[in-house]
Write a protein that holds these residues in place. Structure first.
Motif, mmCIF file in Angstrom:
data_model
loop_
_atom_site.group_PDB
_atom_site.id
_atom_site.type_symbol
_atom_site.label_atom_id
_atom_site.label_comp_id
_atom_site.label_asym_id
_atom_site.label_seq_id
_atom_site.Cartn_x
_atom_site.Cartn_y
_atom_site.Cartn_z
ATOM 1 N N ARG A 59 42.380 34.752 39.666
ATOM 2 C CA ARG A 59 42.787 34.924 38.265
ATOM 3 C C ARG A 59 44.292 35.146 38.170
ATOM 4 O O ARG A 59 44.921 34.754 37.186
ATOM 5 C CB ARG A 59 42.040 36.103 37.647
ATOM 6 C CG ARG A 59 40.543 35.890 37.613
ATOM 7 C CD ARG A 59 39.829 37.023 36.923
ATOM 8 N NE ARG A 59 38.384 36.851 37.056
ATOM 9 C CZ ARG A 59 37.490 37.614 36.439
ATOM 10 N NH1 ARG A 59 37.889 38.605 35.644
ATOM 11 N NH2 ARG A 59 36.209 37.400 36.609
ATOM 12 N N GLY B 94 37.982 42.483 35.998
ATOM 13 C CA GLY B 94 39.283 41.943 36.389
ATOM 14 C C GLY B 94 39.465 41.936 37.897
ATOM 15 O O GLY B 94 38.571 42.292 38.664
ATOM 16 N N VAL C 153 43.132 47.554 35.541
ATOM 17 C CA VAL C 153 42.533 46.228 35.412
ATOM 18 C C VAL C 153 41.313 46.336 34.518
ATOM 19 O O VAL C 153 40.495 47.251 34.684
ATOM 20 C CB VAL C 153 42.142 45.681 36.806
ATOM 21 C CG1 VAL C 153 41.388 44.370 36.678
ATOM 22 C CG2 VAL C 153 43.379 45.486 37.665
ATOM 23 N N GLU C 154 41.205 45.431 33.573
ATOM 24 C CA GLU C 154 40.057 45.456 32.660
ATOM 25 C C GLU C 154 38.758 45.230 33.432
ATOM 26 O O GLU C 154 38.760 44.724 34.554
ATOM 27 C CB GLU C 154 40.224 44.388 31.576
ATOM 28 C CG GLU C 154 40.210 42.966 32.093
ATOM 29 C CD GLU C 154 40.474 41.946 31.016
ATOM 30 O OE1 GLU C 154 39.914 40.829 31.134
ATOM 31 O OE2 GLU C 154 41.222 42.236 30.056
ATOM 32 N N THR D 135 47.118 32.781 36.107
ATOM 33 C CA THR D 135 48.070 33.260 35.091
ATOM 34 C C THR D 135 49.365 32.467 35.160
ATOM 35 O O THR D 135 49.913 32.056 34.130
ATOM 36 C CB THR D 135 48.381 34.760 35.310
ATOM 37 O OG1 THR D 135 47.168 35.504 35.201
ATOM 38 C CG2 THR D 135 49.382 35.275 34.284
ATOM 39 N N GLN E 274 49.234 39.272 30.774
ATOM 40 C CA GLN E 274 47.921 39.124 31.386
ATOM 41 C C GLN E 274 47.825 39.781 32.764
ATOM 42 O O GLN E 274 46.733 40.134 33.205
ATOM 43 C CB GLN E 274 47.605 37.623 31.556
ATOM 44 C CG GLN E 274 47.679 36.810 30.285
ATOM 45 C CD GLN E 274 46.496 37.065 29.374
ATOM 46 O OE1 GLN E 274 45.418 37.419 29.825
ATOM 47 N NE2 GLN E 274 46.693 36.898 28.086
ATOM 48 N N LYS F 295 44.376 41.669 33.146
ATOM 49 C CA LYS F 295 43.313 40.870 33.773
ATOM 50 C C LYS F 295 43.430 40.894 35.289
ATOM 51 O O LYS F 295 42.434 40.753 35.992
ATOM 52 C CB LYS F 295 43.371 39.424 33.283
ATOM 53 C CG LYS F 295 42.946 39.231 31.832
ATOM 54 C CD LYS F 295 42.937 37.761 31.464
ATOM 55 C CE LYS F 295 42.464 37.578 30.032
ATOM 56 N NZ LYS F 295 42.478 36.134 29.634
ATOM 57 N N SER F 296 44.673 41.050 35.781
ATOM 58 C CA SER F 296 44.833 41.084 37.236
ATOM 59 C C SER F 296 46.079 41.848 37.653
ATOM 60 O O SER F 296 47.082 41.860 36.937
ATOM 61 C CB SER F 296 44.870 39.665 37.818
ATOM 62 O OG SER F 296 46.156 39.109 37.703
#
Length: 379
Positions: A248, A89, A85-86, A252, A3, A55-56
């Motif tokens: 975020r 994100g 990063v998405e 995680t 993640q 995500k991060s």
């Protein structure tokens, strides 16, 4: 599925008296060779695990903003080549107030960094000197203004309490000034005296005076009340957020999800294996050049350990441990594994539960480590 990624920059222009993280003085260090090794480790890691869109990304230290402008741009280009990063994100850089020039801020912004974690610690200049910080209250305030001018709207402040010479009144004033800056996230940690720090050596010599435990507890109580009064939700023992700005990256860890750790001394968790990298800079560089990685140790986490980690990490969150997620992950109901321990902590008033979750009470937040210990080694 991975993640997040933690990237470690171990260089500092000044070592704070309380810091026990893996770090070295910036001067005469092989910074460029270190960044090259980080690139090699990133490439190796992504090829091995197949996840590059995350995500991060969190860049910590040390002090990432200790890098010169050319070094910082080189590092940001390295990240851009191997990780992303998405959409929506989080890309965070830790920063010292006295090192965030407008040029560095603009560079970070240009390379899609969208969150800054700024190490303020206190707005009392006298206490800043006592703890070994080299910035001033005025520099911290100016840095936040400068960051906003460049376009950063996701700013987090790191604060500390129970510091040498700090009174409850001092802490009240620091919180007041922090709220006036109108940021959306704050972390606040009590001072812990760690071995191999300046403060540890002073304490052993009887030369360090810190607030009594009762004063520390009063500061934490005050912290929770004031954060709530100013619209901040406490979502973890030491972290407070306005709606939509929870970290975020830290979630995680607390959700017990997988993440990369890149750099000297960094830790990672992928496919059920926890790894720790070599800490010394030159040994890290040498290992990466030879192997692509710099693992010092690898530990395959068994199911019992995974369940324990799910609990003591999850209980750091004020939402607590989801009974449904626990059963989905491990194929067994929470109460079947930890029901007795949970009931014992509930009788003490340290845990509570509802239909969905088991979580720390307000009283339990003061004694978190005691509660966590109750769930270790019972399976």
């Amino acid at each position: 599925m991975v993640q997040a990624a933690y990237l470690h920059i171990p260089f500092c222009h000044h070592i704070c008296h309380y810091c026990d993280f893996n770090k070295v003085f910036f001067e005469n260090q092989p910074v460029d060779q270190y960044l090259d090794a980080m690139e090699q480790e990133m490439k190796y890691t992504v090829e091995k695990h197949g996840e590059s869109r995350l995500k991060s990304i969190f860049v910590g230290g040390g002090t990432p903003t200790a890098l010169t402008v050319p070094q910082l741009e080189k590092f940001l280009q390295i990240i851009q080549r191997h990780l992303s990063v998405e959409e929506g994100g989080e890309f965070t850089f830790e920063a010292n107030p006295n090192e965030l020039t407008e040029e560095k801020l603009q560079l970070l912004k240009d390379y899609s960094v969208n969150r800054l974690s700024i190490g303020v610690q206190t707005f009392n200049d006298e206490i800043l000197k006592k703890i070994g910080r080299v910035h001033t209250k005025r520099e911290a305030i100016k840095t936040i203004e400068r960051a906003r001018k460049v376009g950063f709207n996701n700013l987090s402040l790191d604060l500390m309490y129970s510091l040498p010479g700090q009174t409850i009144g001092d802490f009240v004033q620091t919180l007041k000034e922090a709220f006036e800056l109108n940021v959306d996230h704050m972390s606040a940690y009590s001072l812990i005296i760690e071995p191999k720090t300046v403060f540890y050596n002073l304490m052993r010599k009887g030369k360090l005076q810190v607030p009594a435990q009762e004063e520390e507890a009063k500061m934490y109580d005050l912290l929770m009340d004031e954060m709530e009064r100013h619209g901040f939700h406490q979502y973890e023992i030491s972290n407070f957020t306005k709606p939509g700005f929870a970290s975020r990256h830290n979630l995680t860890y607390w959700n017990n999800e997988e993440y990369y750790g890149i750099g000297a001394g960094a830790h990672s968790y992928t496919k059920g294996i926890r790894r720790a990298n070599i800490g010394p800079i030159n040994k890290y560089i040498e290992a990466v050049r030879k192997n692509g990685s710099a693992y010092l140790e690898e530990h395959e986490v068994c199911k019992a350990e995974m369940m324990e980690e799910e609990v003591f990490l999850g209980l750091r969150k004020t939402a607590g441990v989801s009974k449904k997620i626990f059963e989905r992950k491990y194929g067994v109901p929470f109460n079947e594994v930890f029901g007795q321990q949970a009931q014992e902590q509930m009788k003490k008033g340290l845990l509570a539960e509802d239909k969905e979750n088991i979580y720390l009470t307000r009283q339990g937040r003061f004694l978190g480590n005691e509660v966590f210990q109750a769930f270790i080694g019972v399976i």
